[in-house]
Design a protein around this motif. Structure first.
Motif, PDB file in Angstrom:
ATOM      1  N   GLU A   1       0.875  -1.162   0.000  1.00  0.00           N
ATOM      2  CA  GLU A   1       0.000   0.000   0.000  1.00  0.00           C
ATOM      3  C   GLU A   1       0.917   1.218   0.000  1.00  0.00           C
ATOM      4  OE1 GLU A   1      -3.643   2.098   2.525  1.00  0.00           O
ATOM      5  OE2 GLU A   1      -2.437   0.515   3.449  1.00  0.00           O
ATOM      6  N   ALA A   2       1.055   1.829  -1.173  1.00  0.00           N
ATOM      7  CA  ALA A   2       2.003   2.922  -1.354  1.00  0.00           C
ATOM      8  C   ALA A   2       1.292   4.251  -1.175  1.00  0.00           C
ATOM      9  CB  ALA A   2       2.639   2.826  -2.737  1.00  0.00           C
ATOM     10  N   GLY A   3       1.484   4.865  -0.037  1.00  0.00           N
ATOM     11  CA  GLY A   3       0.856   6.152   0.237  1.00  0.00           C
ATOM     12  C   GLY A   3       1.852   7.287   0.107  1.00  0.00           C
ATOM     13  N   GLY A   4       1.339   8.489   0.013  1.00  0.00           N
ATOM     14  CA  GLY A   4       2.209   9.654  -0.102  1.00  0.00           C
ATOM     15  C   GLY A   4       3.045   9.904   1.130  1.00  0.00           C
ATOM     16  N   THR A   5       2.599   9.411   2.280  1.00  0.00           N
ATOM     17  CA  THR A   5       3.314   9.608   3.539  1.00  0.00           C
ATOM     18  C   THR A   5       4.053   8.360   3.971  1.00  0.00           C
ATOM     19  OG1 THR A   5       1.605  11.182   4.224  1.00  0.00           O
ATOM     20  CG2 THR A   5       3.054  10.317   5.951  1.00  0.00           C
ATOM     21  N   LYS A   6       3.427   7.186   3.738  1.00  0.00           N
ATOM     22  CA  LYS A   6       4.055   5.939   4.188  1.00  0.00           C
ATOM     23  C   LYS A   6       3.711   4.795   3.249  1.00  0.00           C
ATOM     24  CE  LYS A   6       0.307   4.459   7.319  1.00  0.00           C
ATOM     25  NZ  LYS A   6      -0.655   5.507   6.997  1.00  0.00           N
ATOM     26  N   PHE A   7       4.586   3.815   3.206  1.00  0.00           N
ATOM     27  CA  PHE A   7       4.351   2.540   2.538  1.00  0.00           C
ATOM     28  C   PHE A   7       4.028   1.507   3.606  1.00  0.00           C
ATOM     29  CE2 PHE A   7       5.723   4.313  -1.250  1.00  0.00           C
ATOM     30  CZ  PHE A   7       6.028   3.410  -2.262  1.00  0.00           C
TER      31      PHE A   7
ATOM     32  N   PRO B   1       2.340   2.415 -23.032  1.00  0.00           N
ATOM     33  CA  PRO B   1       3.779   2.179 -22.814  1.00  0.00           C
ATOM     34  C   PRO B   1       4.240   2.576 -21.411  1.00  0.00           C
ATOM     35  CG  PRO B   1       3.419   4.066 -24.275  1.00  0.00           C
ATOM     36  CD  PRO B   1       2.090   3.385 -24.108  1.00  0.00           C
ATOM     37  N   THR B   2       3.436   3.366 -20.724  1.00  0.00           N
ATOM     38  CA  THR B   2       3.803   3.755 -19.363  1.00  0.00           C
ATOM     39  C   THR B   2       2.885   3.105 -18.328  1.00  0.00           C
ATOM     40  OG1 THR B   2       2.481   5.794 -19.576  1.00  0.00           O
ATOM     41  CG2 THR B   2       4.855   5.957 -20.018  1.00  0.00           C
ATOM     42  N   TYR B   3       2.299   1.949 -18.689  1.00  0.00           N
ATOM     43  CA  TYR B   3       1.493   1.215 -17.713  1.00  0.00           C
ATOM     44  C   TYR B   3       2.356   0.895 -16.487  1.00  0.00           C
ATOM     45  CZ  TYR B   3      -0.617  -2.682 -15.245  1.00  0.00           C
ATOM     46  OH  TYR B   3      -1.112  -3.484 -14.251  1.00  0.00           O
ATOM     47  N   GLY B   4       1.767   1.068 -15.304  1.00  0.00           N
ATOM     48  CA  GLY B   4       2.492   0.767 -14.076  1.00  0.00           C
ATOM     49  C   GLY B   4       3.336   1.912 -13.560  1.00  0.00           C
ATOM     50  N   TYR B   5       3.252   3.068 -14.229  1.00  0.00           N
ATOM     51  CA  TYR B   5       4.000   4.244 -13.794  1.00  0.00           C
ATOM     52  C   TYR B   5       3.171   5.080 -12.814  1.00  0.00           C
ATOM     53  CZ  TYR B   5       7.751   4.134 -17.373  1.00  0.00           C
ATOM     54  OH  TYR B   5       8.842   3.820 -18.138  1.00  0.00           O
ATOM     55  N   ILE B   6       3.838   5.712 -11.875  1.00  0.00           N
ATOM     56  CA  ILE B   6       3.277   6.882 -11.197  1.00  0.00           C
ATOM     57  C   ILE B   6       3.552   8.051 -12.128  1.00  0.00           C
ATOM     58  CG2 ILE B   6       3.447   8.398  -9.197  1.00  0.00           C
ATOM     59  CD1 ILE B   6       4.322   5.987  -7.552  1.00  0.00           C
TER      60      ILE B   6
ATOM     61  N   GLY C   1      -1.245  -1.156  -4.391  1.00  0.00           N
ATOM     62  CA  GLY C   1      -2.221  -0.069  -4.396  1.00  0.00           C
ATOM     63  C   GLY C   1      -1.457   1.214  -4.158  1.00  0.00           C
ATOM     64  N   SER C   2      -1.390   2.078  -5.164  1.00  0.00           N
ATOM     65  CA  SER C   2      -0.468   3.211  -5.122  1.00  0.00           C
ATOM     66  C   SER C   2      -1.169   4.565  -5.117  1.00  0.00           C
ATOM     67  CB  SER C   2       0.472   3.149  -6.334  1.00  0.00           C
ATOM     68  OG  SER C   2       1.312   4.276  -6.387  1.00  0.00           O
ATOM     69  N   PHE C   3      -0.504   5.523  -4.483  1.00  0.00           N
ATOM     70  CA  PHE C   3      -0.922   6.922  -4.654  1.00  0.00           C
ATOM     71  C   PHE C   3      -0.746   7.286  -6.117  1.00  0.00           C
ATOM     72  CE2 PHE C   3       3.644   7.262  -3.782  1.00  0.00           C
ATOM     73  CZ  PHE C   3       4.072   8.267  -4.633  1.00  0.00           C
TER      74      PHE C   3
ATOM     75  N   ASP D   1      -4.436   3.253  -4.671  1.00  0.00           N
ATOM     76  CA  ASP D   1      -4.614   2.863  -3.276  1.00  0.00           C
ATOM     77  C   ASP D   1      -6.090   2.855  -2.891  1.00  0.00           C
ATOM     78  OD1 ASP D   1      -4.726   5.640  -3.569  1.00  0.00           O
ATOM     79  OD2 ASP D   1      -3.374   6.072  -1.889  1.00  0.00           O
ATOM     80  N   VAL D   2      -6.867   3.798  -3.420  1.00  0.00           N
ATOM     81  CA  VAL D   2      -8.286   3.837  -3.068  1.00  0.00           C
ATOM     82  C   VAL D   2      -9.087   2.761  -3.799  1.00  0.00           C
ATOM     83  CG1 VAL D   2      -8.527   6.182  -2.194  1.00  0.00           C
ATOM     84  CG2 VAL D   2      -8.495   5.808  -4.664  1.00  0.00           C
ATOM     85  N   ASN D   3      -8.700   2.415  -5.013  1.00  0.00           N
ATOM     86  CA  ASN D   3      -9.355   1.283  -5.674  1.00  0.00           C
ATOM     87  C   ASN D   3      -9.051  -0.009  -4.927  1.00  0.00           C
ATOM     88  OD1 ASN D   3     -11.014   2.133  -7.738  1.00  0.00           O
ATOM     89  ND2 ASN D   3      -9.475   1.966  -9.352  1.00  0.00           N
TER      90      ASN D   3
END
Length: 287
Positions: free
Chosen positions: A6-12, A68-73, A56-58, A103-105
């Motif tokens: 769970e990759a959050g903007g403040t913590k993983f 071509p950029t699937y999986g990118y932030i 689940g990422s921010f 992350d929300v999905n």
């Protein structure tokens, strides 16, 4: 064994567990730059034999598998992570199937399968914290179109007495700009945690959240709405949301009993990491 991030903007938050949400072990890591953060992520998962990893990422992130950029932030305000190939980097370290979504999905998926919306094919999960984001399950599937939903940046009508300009760096007075945790602190000069006794703070918060919920209800008609994130731990905001939403809808659509319809996450702070385990399981099944 499944891995989850769970990759959050403040913590993983990283965990290993199974598709039933059973967590065997977890760690929490501050979100710094990609190299430093993912070094700690890698060290954690190397202790286990994981068959798949769910992330689940921010965001914003690229969830189009044909891109071509699937999986990118992508265009995140966190400049160190901008245009970062998240899934590619993880897969280079751990060559296993990778599930990737917001992350929300992920939290919406967790609550739908194992939490407050269990047995329903539709729900909406909204986090109100450092930012505001929403994930939606529609007819049993996570909502995705050109990209993932960005419901936290919808516009709401400003309260007549609210002179705060808004804190969103992109839109100023969108929902996130007016109702996120940082906007509360900037408007009132104190953290929301220290403002619990000030009813005017939470009445205003309820005013903005209710407007957004009305739009989401009219567009998506979710069968359950789950409100998570740090701000929503101030439970006294819920009655204001119910009050303002009832006034806004004004009988146009028939709503369920609001105290059962708009609720806190049944999984609590584990909604996102549980959903990430489920993303890993889906990736394993599809592999």
């Amino acid at each position: 064994m499944l891995g989850a991030i769970e990759a959050g903007g403040t913590k993983f938050v990283c965990a290993v567990g199974d598709e039933k949400g059973m967590i065997v072990e977890r760690i929490q890591i501050p979100t710094i730059g990609p190299n430093e953060t993912l070094q700690e992520v890698s060290t954690f998962f190397q202790k286990f034999k994981v068959d798949a990893i769910g992330i689940g990422s921010f965001g914003p992130i690229d969830v189009n598998k044909k891109s071509p950029t699937y999986g990118y932030i992508t265009s995140t305000p966190k400049t160190a992570w901008r245009d970062f190939p998240f899934t590619k980097t993880i897969k280079e370290i751990f060559p296993v199937p990778i599930g990737f979504n917001t992350d929300v999905n992920a939290a919406a998926l967790g609550e739908a399968k194992l939490g407050a919306a269990i047995g329903l094919d539709s729900c909406l999960y909204i986090t109100v914290g450092t930012g505001i984001g929403a994930g939606a399950l529609v007819q049993g599937r996570l909502l995705q179109g050109l990209s993932h939903p960005e419901m936290g940046h919808t516009y709401v009508r400003r309260h007549p007495k609210d002179l705060f300009a808004g804190s969103c760096p992109y839109h100023k007075d969108c929902l996130e700009g007016l109702a996120s945790g940082p906007s509360i602190e900037k408007r009132w000069g104190q953290s929301g945690r220290t403002l619990s006794e000030r009813s005017e703070v939470w009445e205003l918060e309820g005013y903005y959240i209710a407007q957004a919920l009305m739009q989401y209800i009219l567009i998506l008609s979710p069968k359950k709405i789950i409100l998570g994130g740090g701000v929503m731990k101030q439970k006294h905001v819920f009655p204001y949301i119910y009050q303002h939403l009832t006034e806004l809808v004004n009988g146009y659509v028939e709503l369920p009993e609001l105290t059962n319809y708009i609720v806190s996450p049944q999984l609590g702070d584990d909604a996102g990491i549980t959903g990430a385990l489920l993303l890993a399981y889906e990736a394993l099944q599809q592999n």
